[in-house]
Design a protein around this motif. Sequence first.
Motif, PDB file in Angstrom:
ATOM      1  N   MET A   1       0.908  -1.096  -0.007  1.00 32.96           N
ATOM      2  CA  MET A   1       0.008   0.074  -0.064  1.00 32.96           C
ATOM      3  C   MET A   1       0.977   1.367  -0.171  1.00 32.96           C
ATOM      4  N   PHE A   2       0.670   2.133  -0.974  1.00 30.77           N
ATOM      5  CA  PHE A   2       1.403   3.247  -0.977  1.00 30.77           C
ATOM      6  C   PHE A   2       0.676   4.483  -0.342  1.00 30.77           C
ATOM      7  N   LEU A   3       1.402   4.995   0.699  1.00 29.99           N
ATOM      8  CA  LEU A   3       0.870   5.744   1.572  1.00 29.99           C
ATOM      9  C   LEU A   3       1.788   7.309   1.454  1.00 29.99           C
ATOM     10  N   ASN A   4       0.908   8.258   0.879  1.00 31.62           N
ATOM     11  CA  ASN A   4       1.565   9.547   0.952  1.00 31.62           C
ATOM     12  C   ASN A   4       1.622  10.210   2.277  1.00 31.62           C
ATOM     13  N   LEU A   5       2.493  10.233   2.831  1.00 32.05           N
ATOM     14  CA  LEU A   5       2.929  10.951   4.185  1.00 32.05           C
ATOM     15  C   LEU A   5       3.333  12.441   4.065  1.00 32.05           C
TER      16      LEU A   5
ATOM     17  N   LEU B   1       3.813   0.197   2.081  1.00 31.13           N
ATOM     18  CA  LEU B   1       3.747  -0.368   3.412  1.00 31.13           C
ATOM     19  C   LEU B   1       3.115  -1.841   3.086  1.00 31.13           C
TER      20      LEU B   1
END
Lengths: 582, 317
Positions: free
Chosen positions: A199-203, A220
């Motif tokens: 899962m690509f999380l844009n922080l 992730l």
Amino acid sequence: MDQKTDILQQLRLRFGDQILATQITHDDVTTLWVQKENAHAVLRYLKEEISDPFRMLYDVTAIDERLRSHRQDQPDGDFTIVYHLLSLDRNSDVRVKTSLTGDRPNISSVVDIWQSANWYEREIWDMFGIQFEGHPHLKRILMPPSWEGHPLRKEHPARATEMGPFQLPEEKAESLEKDLQFHPEEWGMKLGEEDTDYMFLNLGPQHPGTHGLLRIILALDGEEIADAAMDIGYHHRGAEKMAERQSWHTFIPYTDRIDYLGGVMNNFAYVQALESLAGIKVPEKAQMIRVMMAEFFRISSHLVWYGTFAQDLGAMSPVFYMFNDRERVFDIVSAITGGRMHPAWFRLGGVSQDLPRGWDRPVRDFIEYFPARLAEYDKLVMQNRIFKARTKGIGAYTLDEAIDWGVTGPGLRACGLDWDFRKKRPYSGYDQLEFDVPIASNGDCYDRAVVRVEELRQSLRIIGQCLKNMPEGSYKSDHPLTTPPRKENTMKDIETLITHFLSVSWGPVIPPGESFFRIEATKGANSYYLISDGNTVAYRVRIRTPSFAHLQMIPNIAKGLTIADLIAILGSVDYVLADVDR
Amino acid sequence: MAEPVRSIVVLVAILVGVLVTAAGLIWLERRLLGLWQDRYGPNRAGRFGSLQVAADMIKIFTKEDWVPPFADKPVFVIAPAIIVVTTLLSFAIIPFAPHIEIVDLNIGLLFFLAMSSLSVYSVALAGWASDNKYSLLGGLRAAAQMLGYEVFMGLSLAGVVMLAGSFNLREIVEAQTKTWFVIPQFLGFVIFVVAGLAETRRIPFDLPEAENELVAGYHSEYSGMKFGMFFVGEYIGVTLISALIATLFFGGWLGPLLPPPLWMIIKTFVFICGFILVRAALPRLRYDQLLEFGWKLMLPLSLINIMVSGAIILVAS
């Protein structure tokens, strides 16, 4: 001097006349020129083969030489790449320059020698349009992807008024937004493992845990970070470009805002570099005032770090206590300078004004007040078991990794190396002050905190000595190039009046040359590399900041940990985004 | 007074009392935190900021009540209601004084445990329905956290049940006439407080929300009164756990001189303030640390507590 000739001899022995020339600069850094084709080999030799090697790539930058008139002692070329290496074993620096010709030159990348060259080379590509062959990801780093031109090239305008009015029609806004879409493949990131999709999380860039405008893209697996990419540049203001249009004097307030928690600490590096270029000797009193103010800002900056780090780990109260104490520091700062966070107090040749009458009382009060608070914070934060569980063993790197990535300051000392530029290269009278250099051994989040907390105490010790031993004398040098020039001299004769008038209206003309000065700033080694072409403005100012180097290594230490750990790491590294992007 | 009328009066009084307390906690918590953090807290609206609650209510009711277009709408709307409903339902079994309670349930304690298990659906579903990665992570954490604390929460109360010989809360209070259960069941008390902190998802267990990590976790996408429901739900939860601690371990309404309901209220408020103090004092655990803490430390401890209590009761009888 011995060491200098020693390096040169070794290099001459190994490379013969591939070493083109040496250059005299106003600092004590050995500067040598090599041909573009040999640069890579020379750098590898300096890192890997020479005895007591130069293991840290301290800085890489470029100079657009096309408009420079005073460079007779240097090989011809349109652009110069400057590699600045640091050897901790020798306690010495070397600067390797190579000149490039043509409008869009290229040179081979040194990422294969130092991973940390990655961002530096991207920055040079972004700012100068110089190609690095073999670079894994040569994309813009500070400017937006759609930017036209390369800002630090001399033909690029420095002011908005030179660029035509800014417009943002809908299609442009949409395309800009599209540019920011993240494509993992472009960054060399995998989409998943065999049986899991990440899962690509844009922080960020807007996120409470990033301490400013920073974007981290996380791949992730559950909450575990499989990979991370950093996107910086959201805080870029073009400070280096501004330096080329402000006078030497009027650039001082801009430096305050580079590491915006460091205040006069930024002035410190800039004015000292400038003073060595101008040949100004700073009176003792001014030196000590500078040291005292710089240490106050170290305390103030560390307090912000202390509180926000605890806050990152969920502790709600410490940040309020620490900001209250920081306010006490600011009370003193404003009593002395009139400003708070960015007093722009240092001047070429000294400081802006003498210490006010009665300055010693608030300083003394603070010295008496603060240790008890620190002891309380130890109990509240450092000895808290949850705090320890969250930080011990998290985000650790070894001393070798730290050196390889160009880590300086508390982050380096947390790995067990007793390295502080105030001790190793004393400046402004630090050699006459007594203080310890705190170190720790594990290089994890907790140890970085231990080092900074102890530094608070040491800074207080230094301030105490400044208070006791503040010398008599002038707060500013008598040198004619000081800014603003001393008023007393104006009324003597026409000559001094004219000099004064010119120095105030145009600013001082600094003799041509190159100079570099590095200080132990709040977050690590901060340095200014100034190039004067004999003008009232700088030809080129290179600002090397610790945060840039520190931030670059974070994805590496975050792999395999969780989001919560990443936030702990971000807090423990103590960066300022303005210090990263400049 | 006729019995049905009396029940309705009690019911309405408790409902209003709980809701007013929960709303008042918004003000109380902010003032107390302010006090402990060397700052003021809300002090502008009304005397000592006492009208802050009214101001907050007006704000939260008039805010745009937005449902993100990508959300799973029915679930998104129901989720915040679940937490308020389940925590309010739990109050039904709490005796505030000898005859002031909504239902005198034989399985009172089990009813509370059932409701507290249900309340986690609220958070997990909110995280899921929001279709936002941060919310999803928050929801996941809530579900994992529930697995961590729910087990030892139930077990920590077994000692109390054994001592009182009943699941009925009124009988549990009455069994404490001689000594409060906090003395024989001190370990159980500590474990229950920890579980209660986790149940209310407050620091050090506020992982599903974890502002610094997940922005606002499961309620990132919520606004207006839907967000307000989570907020109020949390405060009702705090009140509930405090009331339960008072009932189960500190003799409920029992106490000298003052009327019983007042004792109950005083005890509850002491624990509420304790909860707020914990929030002011501690950092947050990481989520695997919470699970480890629950399964490796608290669960064995509560089992030991049961065995030792059981053995003592057996020997004593």
